[in-house]
Design a protein around this motif. Sequence first.
Motif, mmCIF file in Angstrom:
data_model
loop_
_atom_site.group_PDB
_atom_site.id
_atom_site.type_symbol
_atom_site.label_atom_id
_atom_site.label_comp_id
_atom_site.label_asym_id
_atom_site.label_seq_id
_atom_site.Cartn_x
_atom_site.Cartn_y
_atom_site.Cartn_z
ATOM 1 N N PRO A 384 2.085 -8.018 17.491
ATOM 2 C CA PRO A 384 1.983 -6.563 17.330
ATOM 3 C C PRO A 384 2.411 -6.120 15.938
ATOM 4 N N LEU A 385 1.759 -5.078 15.425
ATOM 5 C CA LEU A 385 2.041 -4.608 14.066
ATOM 6 C C LEU A 385 3.371 -3.877 13.958
ATOM 7 N N GLY A 386 3.826 -3.257 15.034
ATOM 8 C CA GLY A 386 5.025 -2.425 14.939
ATOM 9 C C GLY A 386 4.667 -1.061 14.370
ATOM 10 N N ARG A 387 5.583 -0.483 13.629
ATOM 11 C CA ARG A 387 5.314 0.798 12.976
ATOM 12 C C ARG A 387 4.290 0.615 11.866
ATOM 13 N N VAL A 388 3.405 1.621 11.697
ATOM 14 C CA VAL A 388 2.294 1.494 10.749
ATOM 15 C C VAL A 388 2.171 2.771 9.931
ATOM 16 N N VAL A 389 1.916 2.624 8.632
ATOM 17 C CA VAL A 389 1.597 3.769 7.782
ATOM 18 C C VAL A 389 0.441 3.373 6.861
ATOM 19 N N TYR A 390 -0.494 4.286 6.699
ATOM 20 C CA TYR A 390 -1.649 4.061 5.831
ATOM 21 C C TYR A 390 -1.347 4.596 4.437
ATOM 22 N N VAL A 391 -1.767 3.849 3.397
ATOM 23 C CA VAL A 391 -1.621 4.307 2.017
ATOM 24 C C VAL A 391 -2.923 4.054 1.274
ATOM 25 N N SER A 392 -3.156 4.854 0.265
ATOM 26 C CA SER A 392 -4.251 4.633 -0.662
ATOM 27 C C SER A 392 -3.710 4.894 -2.053
ATOM 28 N N ASP A 393 -3.499 3.830 -2.812
ATOM 29 C CA ASP A 393 -2.869 3.944 -4.130
ATOM 30 C C ASP A 393 -3.607 3.097 -5.141
ATOM 31 N N ALA A 398 -4.575 0.513 2.205
ATOM 32 C CA ALA A 398 -3.833 -0.538 2.898
ATOM 33 C C ALA A 398 -3.093 0.027 4.087
ATOM 34 N N LEU A 399 -2.734 -0.863 5.008
ATOM 35 C CA LEU A 399 -1.799 -0.565 6.085
ATOM 36 C C LEU A 399 -0.493 -1.282 5.788
ATOM 37 N N LEU A 400 0.600 -0.556 5.845
ATOM 38 C CA LEU A 400 1.932 -1.125 5.724
ATOM 39 C C LEU A 400 2.557 -1.082 7.105
ATOM 40 N N HIS A 401 3.140 -2.195 7.540
ATOM 41 C CA HIS A 401 3.654 -2.233 8.905
ATOM 42 C C HIS A 401 4.778 -3.256 9.007
ATOM 43 N N ARG A 408 2.017 -5.732 3.853
ATOM 44 C CA ARG A 408 0.925 -4.888 3.355
ATOM 45 C C ARG A 408 -0.386 -5.625 3.611
ATOM 46 N N ARG A 409 -1.315 -4.919 4.290
ATOM 47 C CA ARG A 409 -2.640 -5.462 4.577
ATOM 48 C C ARG A 409 -3.699 -4.582 3.931
ATOM 49 N N ARG A 410 -4.684 -5.228 3.332
ATOM 50 C CA ARG A 410 -5.816 -4.463 2.793
ATOM 51 C C ARG A 410 -6.556 -3.794 3.950
ATOM 52 N N PHE A 411 -6.952 -2.539 3.729
ATOM 53 C CA PHE A 411 -7.662 -1.790 4.758
ATOM 54 C C PHE A 411 -9.113 -1.587 4.333
ATOM 55 N N PRO A 412 -10.081 -1.901 5.203
ATOM 56 C CA PRO A 412 -9.936 -2.214 6.623
ATOM 57 C C PRO A 412 -9.959 -3.710 6.952
ATOM 58 N N SER A 413 -9.995 -4.594 5.960
ATOM 59 C CA SER A 413 -10.183 -6.018 6.248
ATOM 60 C C SER A 413 -8.978 -6.663 6.929
ATOM 61 N N GLY A 414 -7.777 -6.135 6.680
ATOM 62 C CA GLY A 414 -6.583 -6.703 7.273
ATOM 63 C C GLY A 414 -6.000 -7.868 6.506
ATOM 64 N N LYS A 415 -6.531 -8.199 5.336
ATOM 65 C CA LYS A 415 -6.001 -9.316 4.552
ATOM 66 C C LYS A 415 -4.567 -9.024 4.123
ATOM 67 N N VAL A 426 12.992 -2.696 12.154
ATOM 68 C CA VAL A 426 12.464 -1.420 11.671
ATOM 69 C C VAL A 426 12.373 -0.429 12.829
ATOM 70 N N ILE A 427 12.965 0.738 12.647
ATOM 71 C CA ILE A 427 12.883 1.817 13.641
ATOM 72 C C ILE A 427 11.705 2.728 13.338
ATOM 73 N N ASP A 428 11.501 3.036 12.060
ATOM 74 C CA ASP A 428 10.407 3.918 11.660
ATOM 75 C C ASP A 428 10.019 3.589 10.238
ATOM 76 N N LEU A 429 8.828 4.051 9.848
ATOM 77 C CA LEU A 429 8.255 3.669 8.562
ATOM 78 C C LEU A 429 7.446 4.836 8.017
ATOM 79 N N ASP A 430 7.533 5.076 6.701
ATOM 80 C CA ASP A 430 6.697 6.083 6.056
ATOM 81 C C ASP A 430 6.599 5.766 4.572
ATOM 82 N N SER A 431 5.646 6.415 3.907
ATOM 83 C CA SER A 431 5.419 6.136 2.491
ATOM 84 C C SER A 431 5.019 7.410 1.766
ATOM 85 N N HIS A 432 5.433 7.501 0.497
ATOM 86 C CA HIS A 432 5.058 8.639 -0.343
ATOM 87 C C HIS A 432 5.171 8.223 -1.809
#
Length: 503
Positions: A384-393, A398-401, A408-415, A426-432
């Motif tokens: 399972p991925l756990g907590r997930v946050v999407y980023v575009s930078d 990517a998805l960070l989880h 960090r996984r490339r989105f949408p390929s998951g690499k 990890v209890i919670d996750l976010d990005s900015h």
Amino acid sequence: MADLPESHTTTLHDQPFPELLGYPCEVVVSSDGQWIAGSSVMHRHSRVAVYRAADLSCAHLLTFTMEAGSIAFHPTLPLLAVGLDNGDEYDRAGGLTLLKCDTGHRVDFTDPAWGIEPVRWLDDGTLELILFALDDGVDHLMARATVVRENWLGLTSDALDLTALDRTPIDLDAPRVYDEVSPAQPLLRTLAERAGRGYDAQGGVRAVAGLGNGRVLATRKHVAVECWAADGSALWSVPAPSASGGTRIEVASDERSVRVAVAGPDARARTDFLLVDTADGTVLDRHSVPFSAAMSARTDGVWAIRDTYDRSIGTEPPAPPNTQIFAAGGSDLIGSVHVPDRYDLVPLQARRCPELLYGRSGRNVVALAPDGAIETVLFSVDAPLGRVVYVSDGAGAALLHGHRELVRRRFPSGKVLWGRPLESEVIDLDSHAGVLHALCADDSLVSLDAADGTVLRRHPLPPYQPLSLYAAPDGTTLVGTTAGQILRCPTIRVQDRRTTTDR
């Protein structure tokens, strides 16, 4: 990487006794009025906090892997006795802890067969213990024992052998006599008022969010969602139909409204989804379902709910859809899907994502179209991925989880692009703004460069049991706690680290 002192954190809803987590069980005051002690008991875990009555500051915080079911101050000394019981009906054990409040001297005594509750001082030299055990793992036993000493100060761990105490059996059917114990919350409220402060024990900030103008949104006990001004003053609050309050909030892209999931009085039989105006707390839309449900959302405002009670068990076909998808800004149903196995299609706790992401069959990560008819498999995972946050930078989408490791996984390929082990769950996750923030179970906030996983800062947090996290638009990081406080942690910019490295 350097730790940041706790003093750099500011607090909203800053009320006394946060170490008790909003769940005080017993509160006692020393005979001279200088010390306050309170216990907070969870299942087979507990904490005891000792406060200075003059300013309500916390002098000592004791944590136990047993239940601190009884606390008592010595009649004349600043000495606190704590009775411990592991709460196991079939393998009883317990102990006694003595704490000298003015010096912090602590001594612990254990009993591998008897739990202790309550403890009480009969006089300056006599401590009475009520003990519980099992006889051959079948019959419950209760007994009374007393410890008599002329001097209770400066004891060492070998000064008392609990297993050698003379025990007087007590008839389990006889009336049990306890000291009169004042209800904990009213007593704490009175003590806070004497010190010129307020106390409402409204903890449980299960979701928190920040707006561009510095305002803060949060949920808590009995509250669906509330709003705080940038200066920390309360602006408005929407009540909840149950003590559990709001469980998740999703802020609209224009920040004019927020969607909130709220459990009903019986969480199995009702969940409300409110659309609330962030300007004044007006409820713009209310969608209720007669079952427990979890909410997820896309960045364009399309939102979905998933039945978490599994009403389809035993029902005749056609079964009601257990995943429903709604249009942005309202509760118009635009799609649905039914999967008989509740564990086969599970919503991911994905934040800031342009897709509705689900786990399929425990391996595949899929994107569900708004009409529910199209399901796109993105990639497969081994766990399972756990907590997930999407980023575009600058490094792409990517998805960070993570659970114990951030990935960090490339989105949408998951690499997988990088992985970073952590010392705590990890209890919670976010990005900015290029920074990934991980709220961890060891009361820390770890910030990393989202592009390459470099750890930028570890921020120790007060022991208020963190629950929720949000990276606000102004760069500060908000942490919601079980105690009810909302912690505002200072800005960290990834550009600062890169500029320093370039030099």
